[in-house]
Write a protein that holds these residues in place. Structure first.
Motif, PDB file in Angstrom:
ATOM      1  N   GLU A  15       1.194   4.053  -3.874  1.00  0.00           N
ATOM      2  CA  GLU A  15      -0.198   3.961  -4.338  1.00  0.00           C
ATOM      3  C   GLU A  15      -0.585   2.496  -4.569  1.00  0.00           C
ATOM      4  O   GLU A  15      -1.717   2.092  -4.278  1.00  0.00           O
ATOM      5  N   LEU A  16       0.356   1.688  -5.043  1.00  0.00           N
ATOM      6  CA  LEU A  16       0.092   0.241  -5.144  1.00  0.00           C
ATOM      7  C   LEU A  16      -0.224  -0.325  -3.767  1.00  0.00           C
ATOM      8  O   LEU A  16      -1.173  -1.096  -3.591  1.00  0.00           O
ATOM      9  N   LEU A  17       0.566   0.070  -2.771  1.00  0.00           N
ATOM     10  CA  LEU A  17       0.323  -0.423  -1.413  1.00  0.00           C
ATOM     11  C   LEU A  17      -1.042   0.013  -0.904  1.00  0.00           C
ATOM     12  O   LEU A  17      -1.779  -0.768  -0.303  1.00  0.00           O
ATOM     13  N   ARG A  18      -1.410   1.267  -1.159  1.00  0.00           N
ATOM     14  CA  ARG A  18      -2.728   1.758  -0.704  1.00  0.00           C
ATOM     15  C   ARG A  18      -3.844   0.933  -1.342  1.00  0.00           C
ATOM     16  O   ARG A  18      -4.758   0.456  -0.671  1.00  0.00           O
ATOM     17  N   LEU A  19      -3.759   0.739  -2.647  1.00  0.00           N
ATOM     18  CA  LEU A  19      -4.838   0.042  -3.358  1.00  0.00           C
ATOM     19  C   LEU A  19      -4.846  -1.453  -3.030  1.00  0.00           C
ATOM     20  O   LEU A  19      -5.911  -2.053  -2.852  1.00  0.00           O
ATOM     21  N   LEU A  20      -3.666  -2.061  -2.928  1.00  0.00           N
ATOM     22  CA  LEU A  20      -3.622  -3.507  -2.663  1.00  0.00           C
ATOM     23  C   LEU A  20      -4.099  -3.835  -1.241  1.00  0.00           C
ATOM     24  O   LEU A  20      -4.531  -4.961  -0.976  1.00  0.00           O
ATOM     25  N   ALA A  21      -4.041  -2.862  -0.340  1.00  0.00           N
ATOM     26  CA  ALA A  21      -4.572  -3.091   1.017  1.00  0.00           C
ATOM     27  C   ALA A  21      -6.069  -3.391   0.966  1.00  0.00           C
ATOM     28  O   ALA A  21      -6.622  -3.987   1.887  1.00  0.00           O
ATOM     29  N   MET A  22      -6.744  -2.988  -0.130  1.00  0.00           N
ATOM     30  CA  MET A  22      -8.201  -3.204  -0.250  1.00  0.00           C
ATOM     31  C   MET A  22      -8.520  -4.369  -1.187  1.00  0.00           C
ATOM     32  O   MET A  22      -9.672  -4.608  -1.504  1.00  0.00           O
ATOM     33  N   HIS A  23      -7.473  -5.058  -1.686  1.00  0.00           N
ATOM     34  CA  HIS A  23      -7.698  -6.111  -2.691  1.00  0.00           C
ATOM     35  C   HIS A  23      -7.930  -7.456  -1.996  1.00  0.00           C
ATOM     36  O   HIS A  23      -7.058  -7.934  -1.269  1.00  0.00           O
TER      37      HIS A  23
END
Ligand SMILES: NC(=O)c1ccc[n+]([C@@H]2O[C@H](COP(=O)([O-])OP(=O)(O)OC[C@H]3O[C@@H](n4cnc5c(N)ncnc54)[C@H](OP(=O)(O)O)[C@@H]3O)[C@@H](O)[C@H]2O)c1
Length: 330
Positions: A15-23
Motif C-alpha cells: 500500500e505504501l508503494l501504491r500511494l507513493l507512486a502518486m507522490h
C-alpha cells in the motif's frame, strides 16, 4: 525525498508503494524482502506493473543508506532490529509496527518481550501531534483500530466518563500471510469477535485518551468482517450533561478545523473512505449516550496513508501531498 521500505511484500508495504507512486516529492529507491530479494516488484505486486522499475533487496543497512526516510512495515518485534541503526546514520524513520507506540515498560508488559532497541518516538496520530511530528526523527505510526477510535472521541474526551468502542475490521488488518483464522471458508459470511477483552491496541487508545482525561474509562471490542479493507468504529460515549447534536458538531468542527483528512458527515460508510486517507465521523445523540461512528480504510489512514501523511509533516510538506485522491466508490 528518497524513500526506503522495509517489508515491501506485505499489505502495508504494497500500500505504501501504491500511494507513493502518486507522490510528487517522493522517490522510492529501496524496497526490501528477505524471501523475494532479486525479484522485480511488479512480478510480485502485479497491480503495480508500469509504476516501478526496482527489484526487492535484502533488508540490510547498506541497501538503505541513500534514503532520507525509511518506512518499517514489518511485524512488531522486528522493527526494533532496524530502527536504531537507521537513525544512527541520520535516516528518519516512520515505523508502522507497534514497537515504538508505547513507553518501554508498557510495551514489554503488553507485547511480552524485551525491547532491544528502544528510542523515544512521537506517536504519529497526525491530527493530535502535528507539531511534534514536524520535529521528529522517529514517528510511531498508530495502530489501525486506535486511529479510528481516538479520532472519534478526542474532541470530547475531556468530559467523557466512559467510552465503549465496538470496532469492525476488514481482513487485511491481519497481514498478507494466510492463516486458519483468515482462510476464506472460515471467515466468509462471518463476523468474528476476537481478543474481545485483551487486544493490544487497547493500550494505545487508553494512553492517548488519558492524555485528555486521566479518569476516562475505556472498553474496546475488536471484530473482523469478511471484507478486505476498512475499520468501522462505533464509540458509545457516556457523560454527564450530554450536549445537543448541533453543539457536538460545533465542538468537532472546531477541533478538526485544520485537519484535512477528518470529514464530518451525517452518517458514515466504509465504502465512502475506501482507498483514501480520510477518516469520516458522524455523531448521534441518544437519551443515555452519544454514539460517534468513524470510518477509515485500515491500510490507508489506518497504516500507510497516515505514515505518508507523517512523512510529509516531518519534511515540511503540506500533509495531503500525494494523498489527495478521492475514495474509490462504489
Ligand atoms: N495490515 C494493517 O491493516 C496494519 C495497519 C496498521 C499497522 N500494521 C502493522 O504494520 C506492520 C506490517 O503489517 P502488514 O499487514 O503489512 O504485515 P504483512 O503483510 O505480514 O507483511 C510483513 C512484511 O514484513 C516483512 N518481514 C517480516 N519479518 C521480517 C524481518 N524479520 N525482517 C525484515 N522483514 C520482515 C515481510 O517480508 P519478507 O518476508 O518478504 O521479508 C513482509 O513484507 C505490522 O507491524 C502491523 O501490525 C498493519
Amino acid at each position: 525525498m528518497k524513500v526506503g521500505i522495509i517489508g515491501g511484500t506485505g499489505y502495508t508495504g504494497s500500500e505504501l508503494l501504491r500511494l507513493l507512486a502518486m507522490h510528487p516529492e517522493a522517490e522510492v529507491v529501496a524496497v526490501t524482502s528477505r524471501t523475494l530479494a532479486g525479484k522485480p516488484i511488479h512480478e510480485v505486486h502485479r497491480f503495480l506493473k508500469g509504476f516501478y522499475d526496482l527489484e526487492f533487496v535484502e533488508p540490510v543497512l547498506r541497501n538503505l543508506e541513500d534514503c532520507d526516510v525509511v518506512f518499517t512495515a514489518v511485524p512488531h518485534g522486528e522493527a526494533m532490529k532496524f530502527v536504531p541503526e537507521l537513525m544512527d546514520v541520520g535516516i528518519k524513520v516512520v515505523d508502522l509496527s507497534a514497537d515504538y507506540r508505547l513507553d518501554r515498560e508498557t510495551y514489554e508488559k503488553v507485547y511480552g518481550k524485551k525491547h532491544e532497541g528502544y528510542r523515544d518516538a512521537v506517536y504519529g496520530l497526525t491530527e493530535l501531534h502535528r507539531d511534534e511530528i514536524a520535529k521528529a526523527d522517529l514517528v510511531a505510526n498508530p495502530g489501525c483500530y486506535p486511529t479510528g477510535a481516538i479520532l472519534a472521541v478526542a474532541p470530547i474526551a475531556e468530559k467523557v466518563e466512559r467510552v465503549v468502542f465496538d470496532a469492525k475490521s476488514g481482513i487485511t488488518g491481519a497481514g498478507a500471510k494466510p492463516t486458519e483464522f483468515t482462510h476464506y471458508p472460515n471467515l466468509h459470511e462471518a463476523i468474528v469477535p476476537y481478543k474481545v477483552t485483551n487486544h493490544r491496541h487497547y493500550w494505545e487508545i487508553v494512553k492517548e485518551l488519558r492524555a485528555f482525561n486521566p479518569e476516562i474509562e475505556v472498553s474496546f471490542t475488536p471484530q473482523v468482517f469478511p471484507g478486505s479493507r476498512g475499520i468501522l468504529t462505533s464509540a458509545h460515549v457516556f457523560m454527564k450533561d450530554i450536549p445537543s447534536r448541533e453543539e457536538l458538531y460545533g465542538i468537532y468542527e472546531k477541533f478538526y478545523g485544520n485537519c484535512y483528512f477528518v470529514r464530518l458527515q451525517d452518517e458514515v460508510r466504509l465504502n465512502w473512505v475506501r482507498g483514501s486517507n480520510f477518516c469520516d465521523i458522524a455523531i448521534f445523540v441518544g437519551e443515555d449516550r452519544i454514539v460517534v461512528c468513524s470510518a477509515i480504510d485500515n491500510l490507508v489512514k489506518g497504516a500507510s496513508g497516515q505514515a505518508i501523511q507523517n512523512m510529509n509533516v516531518m519534511f515540511g510538506l503540506e500533509e495531503w501531498v500525494g494523498l489527495n485522491n478521492p475514495p474509490l466508490f462504489p
